[in-house]
Write an enzyme that holds these catalytic residues in place. Structure first.
Site, PDB file in Angstrom:
ATOM      1  N   ASP A   8       7.122  12.479  21.878  1.00 42.66           N
ATOM      2  CA  ASP A   8       7.627  11.248  22.553  1.00 42.66           C
ATOM      3  C   ASP A   8       7.011  11.551  23.641  1.00 42.66           C
ATOM      4  O   ASP A   8       6.845  12.304  24.871  1.00 42.66           O
ATOM      5  CB  ASP A   8       8.898  11.790  22.696  1.00 42.66           C
ATOM      6  CG  ASP A   8      10.250  10.742  22.899  1.00 42.66           C
ATOM      7  OD1 ASP A   8       9.937  10.319  24.509  1.00 42.66           O
ATOM      8  OD2 ASP A   8      10.871  10.335  23.007  1.00 42.66           O
ATOM      9  N   GLU A  39      12.107  -7.654  15.533  1.00 42.18           N
ATOM     10  CA  GLU A  39      11.345  -7.389  14.160  1.00 42.18           C
ATOM     11  C   GLU A  39      12.616  -8.452  13.682  1.00 42.18           C
ATOM     12  O   GLU A  39      12.168  -9.429  12.332  1.00 42.18           O
ATOM     13  CB  GLU A  39      10.869  -6.917  13.658  1.00 42.18           C
ATOM     14  CG  GLU A  39       9.454  -6.264  14.534  1.00 42.18           C
ATOM     15  CD  GLU A  39       8.814  -4.967  14.197  1.00 42.18           C
ATOM     16  OE1 GLU A  39       9.477  -3.786  14.995  1.00 42.18           O
ATOM     17  OE2 GLU A  39       8.067  -3.961  13.707  1.00 42.18           O
ATOM     18  N   GLY A  98       5.489   0.532  25.164  1.00 46.93           N
ATOM     19  CA  GLY A  98       4.540  -1.091  25.443  1.00 46.93           C
ATOM     20  C   GLY A  98       5.314  -1.394  26.689  1.00 46.93           C
ATOM     21  O   GLY A  98       5.104  -1.601  27.621  1.00 46.93           O
ATOM     22  N   GLU A  99       7.140  -1.527  26.071  1.00 42.15           N
ATOM     23  CA  GLU A  99       8.127  -1.468  26.334  1.00 42.15           C
ATOM     24  C   GLU A  99       8.559  -1.238  27.686  1.00 42.15           C
ATOM     25  O   GLU A  99       8.967  -1.656  29.144  1.00 42.15           O
ATOM     26  CB  GLU A  99       8.966  -2.190  25.879  1.00 42.15           C
ATOM     27  CG  GLU A  99       8.929  -3.720  24.472  1.00 42.15           C
ATOM     28  CD  GLU A  99       9.778  -3.852  23.931  1.00 42.15           C
ATOM     29  OE1 GLU A  99      11.338  -2.958  24.044  1.00 42.15           O
ATOM     30  OE2 GLU A  99      10.113  -4.142  22.541  1.00 42.15           O
ATOM     31  N   GLY A 151       8.786   0.700  21.624  1.00 39.25           N
ATOM     32  CA  GLY A 151       9.357   1.607  22.999  1.00 39.25           C
ATOM     33  C   GLY A 151       8.297   1.842  23.933  1.00 39.25           C
ATOM     34  O   GLY A 151       8.417   2.003  25.194  1.00 39.25           O
ATOM     35  N   ARG A 153      12.776  -6.614   5.043  1.00 41.12           N
ATOM     36  CA  ARG A 153      11.561  -6.403   5.402  1.00 41.12           C
ATOM     37  C   ARG A 153      11.105  -5.363   4.388  1.00 41.12           C
ATOM     38  O   ARG A 153      11.375  -4.533   3.515  1.00 41.12           O
ATOM     39  CB  ARG A 153      11.572  -4.876   6.835  1.00 41.12           C
ATOM     40  CG  ARG A 153      10.387  -4.233   7.335  1.00 41.12           C
ATOM     41  CD  ARG A 153      10.468  -3.975   8.109  1.00 41.12           C
ATOM     42  NE  ARG A 153       9.494  -3.125   8.021  1.00 41.12           N
ATOM     43  CZ  ARG A 153       8.618  -1.967   8.690  1.00 41.12           C
ATOM     44  NH1 ARG A 153       9.640  -0.997   8.509  1.00 41.12           N
ATOM     45  NH2 ARG A 153       7.539  -1.073   8.928  1.00 41.12           N
ATOM     46  N   ARG A 176       0.531  11.178  14.109  1.00 35.30           N
ATOM     47  CA  ARG A 176      -0.346  10.512  13.243  1.00 35.30           C
ATOM     48  C   ARG A 176      -1.924  10.524  14.115  1.00 35.30           C
ATOM     49  O   ARG A 176      -1.715  10.248  15.779  1.00 35.30           O
ATOM     50  CB  ARG A 176      -0.445   8.934  12.376  1.00 35.30           C
ATOM     51  CG  ARG A 176       0.742   9.134  11.357  1.00 35.30           C
ATOM     52  CD  ARG A 176       0.935   7.782  11.363  1.00 35.30           C
ATOM     53  NE  ARG A 176       2.557   7.164  11.809  1.00 35.30           N
ATOM     54  CZ  ARG A 176       3.025   6.006  12.028  1.00 35.30           C
ATOM     55  NH1 ARG A 176       2.053   4.840  11.023  1.00 35.30           N
ATOM     56  NH2 ARG A 176       4.243   5.807  11.505  1.00 35.30           N
ATOM     57  N   ASN A 192      16.525  -3.279   5.921  1.00 33.86           N
ATOM     58  CA  ASN A 192      15.211  -2.434   6.008  1.00 33.86           C
ATOM     59  C   ASN A 192      15.637  -1.215   5.328  1.00 33.86           C
ATOM     60  O   ASN A 192      16.008  -0.656   6.385  1.00 33.86           O
ATOM     61  CB  ASN A 192      14.676  -2.312   7.933  1.00 33.86           C
ATOM     62  CG  ASN A 192      13.769  -1.085   7.818  1.00 33.86           C
ATOM     63  OD1 ASN A 192      13.236  -1.217   7.048  1.00 33.86           O
ATOM     64  ND2 ASN A 192      13.203  -1.542   9.212  1.00 33.86           N
ATOM     65  N   LEU A 196       2.994  -0.516  20.805  1.00 31.50           N
ATOM     66  CA  LEU A 196       2.810   0.766  21.121  1.00 31.50           C
ATOM     67  C   LEU A 196       4.115   1.232  21.238  1.00 31.50           C
ATOM     68  O   LEU A 196       4.510   1.362  22.081  1.00 31.50           O
ATOM     69  CB  LEU A 196       2.255   1.163  22.456  1.00 31.50           C
ATOM     70  CG  LEU A 196       0.842   0.951  22.965  1.00 31.50           C
ATOM     71  CD1 LEU A 196       0.940   0.833  24.017  1.00 31.50           C
ATOM     72  CD2 LEU A 196       0.106   0.690  21.570  1.00 31.50           C
ATOM     73  N   GLY A 197       5.330   2.519  19.468  1.00 28.34           N
ATOM     74  CA  GLY A 197       6.506   3.100  19.665  1.00 28.34           C
ATOM     75  C   GLY A 197       5.006   4.440  19.242  1.00 28.34           C
ATOM     76  O   GLY A 197       4.075   4.400  19.112  1.00 28.34           O
ATOM     77  N   ASN A 198       6.228   4.765  18.470  1.00 27.41           N
ATOM     78  CA  ASN A 198       6.092   5.844  17.590  1.00 27.41           C
ATOM     79  C   ASN A 198       4.831   5.991  16.649  1.00 27.41           C
ATOM     80  O   ASN A 198       4.073   6.477  16.548  1.00 27.41           O
ATOM     81  CB  ASN A 198       7.149   6.348  16.411  1.00 27.41           C
ATOM     82  CG  ASN A 198       7.338   8.144  16.503  1.00 27.41           C
ATOM     83  OD1 ASN A 198       6.344   8.540  17.403  1.00 27.41           O
ATOM     84  ND2 ASN A 198       8.156   8.270  15.893  1.00 27.41           N
ATOM     85  N   GLY A 199       4.941   4.781  16.192  1.00 26.75           N
ATOM     86  CA  GLY A 199       3.806   4.469  14.973  1.00 26.75           C
ATOM     87  C   GLY A 199       3.162   3.104  16.190  1.00 26.75           C
ATOM     88  O   GLY A 199       4.099   2.134  16.982  1.00 26.75           O
TER      89      GLY A 199
END
Ligand code: ADP
Length: 396
Positions: free
Chosen positions: A281, A382, A331-332, A329, A89, A239, A7, A207-210
């Site tokens: 965060d 991923e 969501g889990e 991050g 990626r 964002r 990546n 649902l992570g930072n983005g």
């Protein structure tokens, strides 16, 4: 067969070497500050290696990764030929790619063509591809696109209410991102539900930072929250997500800012960070809100509300869902976030099992059996998805 997953960012390169016989991660690492000074962190089992040797360019970074993988002490292979393929990626595949592909000169030209849609990411991805071609000649390379899973969206979902000529001329439309993650959790969800993937109707929440949601009907994406760029959709870490588009011009005039400066505010100083003034965060926000910080509480409330509203929208898009999946991050890991979002759905009978919702790191159903729409937590992977696509394409 071992697959190297890469990546590449403009100044960083993340990698994993995955053994496809066992799906085990043999080594994982990160090159940072490429072109500035250079830092490599490599982990293989319980061995860790850190180097601060200069990394003047991506060729140097790929060489450093090879050396780390081959090293007598912390390496995991004895010859480059053990690497059967490289999966890259690639952020933007535009309308050219609805699935992963083996990289050819034509594919590289198409990735280059999509650079105007992802100017920060696609050029860096191409640099990584070229570096690997140079340093690992003959090893097949595969491009796995963040946008590919969303290419099944119908026109009514991906077209904006703008003059059609702008779509034709500039390809301005919704593309969506995090596709590799949405696809991975869709497949896993089908497995957990014991159904073929083309028979499941679900809403996936990355649902992570983005962050983004996808509406998945019969295993295929029919809508998603991100758009032409990853700025659209839900409120994110930094964002803004969806806002009235007229705000851009308003801000330029009211604050005397350039378009670029407004873009910077919307990408880096907004979201829950901008609303709270505390942090992007969610752990910091939870802590601040529980200590009585009102703006942290508002930021969390706004986040939950937006995610829940999109779930409502997508229940309409796919005529009701079998399940809702949380991943990435937040969501889990955040039971309180899942609970706050699912509370909006209680009128539909959606109910979480508090015990299961408090657990972490496990792919499982977290709703009660009687919940008409099931709720799952599925840790995303991923890199494994990229490795699997690469393996499949290389070995037929
Ligand atoms: P990205 O890949 O987009 O950078 P991640 O998927 O790694 O993001 O998610 C990072 C976010 O996950 C962090 O910003 C943090 O808010 C959130 N997060 C991680 N662990 C927890 C936790 N235990 N509780 C709440 N939020 C968490």
């Amino acid at each position: 067969m071992k697959i190297l997953v890469l990546n590449c960012g403009s100044s960083s390169l993340k990698y994993q070497l995955i053994d496809m016989d066992t799906n085990d991660v043999m080594a994982v690492g990160l090159c940072e500050r490429i072109g500035i000074d250079g830092r490599l962190k490599h982990e293989a089992g319980d061995k860790e290696f850190i180097s601060e040797d200069p990394l003047p360019d991506h060729d140097a970074a790929v060489t450093a990764v090879m050396n780390a993988l081959l090293d007598k002490d912390h390496g995991v292979i004895s010859d480059i030929s053990e690497i059967g393929g490289v999966g890259h990626r690639v952020v933007h595949g535009g309308e050219s790619f609805a699935s992963s592909v083996i990289i050819t000169p034509e594919v590289k030209a198409a990735i280059q063509d999509c650079s105007k849609l992802a100017p920060l990411h696609n050029p860096a991805n191409l640099i990584g591809i070229n570096a690997c071609e140079k340093l690992m000649p003959g090893v097949k390379q595969v491009a796995v696109f963040d946008t590919a899973f969303h290419q099944t969206m119908p026109e009514k979902a991906y077209l904006y209410g703008l003059p059609y000529e702008l779509y034709e001329k500039h390809k301005i439309r919704k593309y969506g991102f995090h596709g590799t993650s949405h696809k991975y959790v869709t497949q896993k969800c089908a497995e957990l539900m014991g159904k073929p993937v083309d028979e499941i109707n679900i809403i996936t929440c990355h649902l992570g930072n983005g962050g983004s949601l996808a509406a998945v009907k019969n295993g295929k994406c029919v809508d998603t929250t991100m758009g032409l760029t990853p700025l659209a959709g839900i409120i994110m870490g930094t964002r803004c997500g969806d806002i009235d588009p007229a705000i851009v011009n308003f801000l330029m005039e009211a604050e005397g800012l350039s378009g670029k400066e407004v873009d910077n505010i919307m990408n880096k100083q907004s979201g829950v960070l901008g609303l709270s003034g505390v942090s992007s965060d969610f752990r910091d926000l939870d802590a601040a809100a529980s200590e009585g910080n009102k703006r942290a509480k508002i930021a969390l409330d706004a986040f939950h509300y937006r995610v829940a509203k999109f779930i409502g929208e997508y229940l309409v898009a796919i005529n009701g869902a079998d399940a809702i999946v949380f991943t990435a991050g937040i969501g889990e890991n955040s039971g309180s976030t899942r609970k706050a979002i699912c509370d909006y759905l209680s009128f539909l009978g959606v109910e979480l099992d508090p015990e299961k919702n408090s657990q972490r790191g496990k792919a499982q159903m977290i709703s009660v059996e009687s919940s008409p729409i099931k709720v799952y937590v599925i840790p995303t992977n991923e890199e494994l998805m990229i490795a699997q696509d690469t393996n499949r394409l290389i070995n037929g």
